[in-house]
Design an enzyme around this catalytic site. Structure first.
Site, PDB file in Angstrom:
ATOM      1  N   CYS A  15       0.875  -1.177   0.000  1.00 21.14           N
ATOM      2  CA  CYS A  15       0.000   0.000   0.000  1.00 21.14           C
ATOM      3  C   CYS A  15       0.905   1.219   0.000  1.00 21.14           C
ATOM      4  O   CYS A  15       2.098   1.098  -0.299  1.00 21.14           O
ATOM      5  CB  CYS A  15      -0.984  -0.021   1.181  1.00 21.14           C
ATOM      6  SG  CYS A  15      -0.262   0.183   2.821  1.00 21.14           S
ATOM      7  N   ASN A  18       2.455   1.550   4.182  1.00 19.40           N
ATOM      8  CA  ASN A  18       2.752   0.277   4.842  1.00 19.40           C
ATOM      9  C   ASN A  18       2.501   0.345   6.345  1.00 19.40           C
ATOM     10  O   ASN A  18       3.244  -0.200   7.143  1.00 19.40           O
ATOM     11  CB  ASN A  18       4.183  -0.172   4.535  1.00 19.40           C
ATOM     12  CG  ASN A  18       4.504  -1.605   4.958  1.00 19.40           C
ATOM     13  OD1 ASN A  18       5.615  -1.878   5.383  1.00 19.40           O
ATOM     14  ND2 ASN A  18       3.553  -2.512   4.846  1.00 19.40           N
ATOM     15  N   CYS A  20      -1.231   0.518   7.336  1.00 22.30           N
ATOM     16  CA  CYS A  20      -2.628   0.115   7.535  1.00 22.30           C
ATOM     17  C   CYS A  20      -2.972  -1.146   6.730  1.00 22.30           C
ATOM     18  O   CYS A  20      -3.063  -2.240   7.267  1.00 22.30           O
ATOM     19  CB  CYS A  20      -3.597   1.233   7.152  1.00 22.30           C
ATOM     20  SG  CYS A  20      -3.502   2.711   8.182  1.00 22.30           S
ATOM     21  N   ARG A  21      -3.147  -0.968   5.428  1.00 21.57           N
ATOM     22  CA  ARG A  21      -3.674  -2.048   4.595  1.00 21.57           C
ATOM     23  C   ARG A  21      -2.700  -3.193   4.367  1.00 21.57           C
ATOM     24  O   ARG A  21      -3.038  -4.362   4.569  1.00 21.57           O
ATOM     25  CB  ARG A  21      -4.149  -1.486   3.255  1.00 21.57           C
ATOM     26  CG  ARG A  21      -5.300  -0.501   3.414  1.00 21.57           C
ATOM     27  CD  ARG A  21      -5.609   0.239   2.137  1.00 21.57           C
ATOM     28  NE  ARG A  21      -4.528   1.175   1.821  1.00 21.57           N
ATOM     29  CZ  ARG A  21      -4.438   1.841   0.680  1.00 21.57           C
ATOM     30  NH1 ARG A  21      -5.338   1.657  -0.260  1.00 21.57           N
ATOM     31  NH2 ARG A  21      -3.454   2.691   0.476  1.00 21.57           N
ATOM     32  N   SER A  22      -1.487  -2.878   3.909  1.00 22.12           N
ATOM     33  CA  SER A  22      -0.562  -3.971   3.583  1.00 22.12           C
ATOM     34  C   SER A  22      -0.074  -4.744   4.804  1.00 22.12           C
ATOM     35  O   SER A  22       0.060  -5.968   4.729  1.00 22.12           O
ATOM     36  CB  SER A  22       0.592  -3.488   2.705  1.00 22.12           C
ATOM     37  OG  SER A  22       1.295  -2.435   3.287  1.00 22.12           O
ATOM     38  N   ASP A 130      -8.257   3.081   1.741  1.00 19.90           N
ATOM     39  CA  ASP A 130      -7.355   3.507   2.807  1.00 19.90           C
ATOM     40  C   ASP A 130      -8.200   3.972   3.993  1.00 19.90           C
ATOM     41  O   ASP A 130      -8.927   4.960   3.892  1.00 19.90           O
ATOM     42  CB  ASP A 130      -6.459   4.638   2.303  1.00 19.90           C
ATOM     43  CG  ASP A 130      -5.360   4.997   3.286  1.00 19.90           C
ATOM     44  OD1 ASP A 130      -5.436   4.589   4.468  1.00 19.90           O
ATOM     45  OD2 ASP A 130      -4.412   5.684   2.873  1.00 19.90           O
TER      46      ASP A 130
END
Length: 159
Positions: A15, A18, A20-22, A130
């Protein structure tokens, strides 16, 4: 979905920052692949390095930990040139990060770079949104999407 997957021994989730999402995808996929009996190297990175060496966002951790995922040892880092050689599959969380990855990747590795939600079966979203500037519900929705795409990817790998 008609995605050709060669032998997959390593996956990088990407993301922007690096945090939150990934890292959530890394934590979820690590546990789900362990439960499925797969031995895969799993990592995550960001297209920017603004949060290098930071732990994942506390809200991402809370949403994941509530569902039994561990964020132990996960630290933010920026994608580097060696990642394109090292990883068999590089999964972007959204279209912008997909474009950013394609712009810095050598052409010969473009086939490895895909949107993660191409593997989701129960959602119509193409991008993992996000959640950084939203509330707790956004972080939980991210886990929902990631769990679904993880299940779909594991199914593809096993078949």
């Amino acid at each position: 979905m008609n995605l050709f997957l060669p032998s997959i021994d390593s996956i990088l989730f990407v993301c922007m920052g690096n945090i939150c999402r990934s890292p959530t995808a890394e934590a979820v996929f690590r546990e789900k692949s362990r439960q499925a009996g797969l031995s895969i190297t799993i990592d995550s990175a960001g297209t920017i390095g603004a949060h290098s060496r930071e732990k994942p966002d506390h809200r991402s951790q809370k949403a994941g930990i509530e569902r039994g995922y561990s964020f132990e040892g996960i630290r933010s880092r920026k994608v580097n040139g060696k990642d394109f050689e090292k990883f068999d599959l590089i999964l972007a969380m959204d279209e912008q990060n997909l474009r950013d990855l394609l712009s810095v990747s050598p052409q010969e590795f473009h086939y490895k770079i895909k949107l993660f939600l191409e593997f989701a079966n129960n959602f119509e979203e193409r991008e993992v949104p996000d959640p950084y500037y939203g509330g707790a519900g956004g972080f939980k929705f991210v886990v929902d999407l990631i769990e679904d795409a993880s299940d779909g990817l594991i199914s593809k790998i096993k078949n």
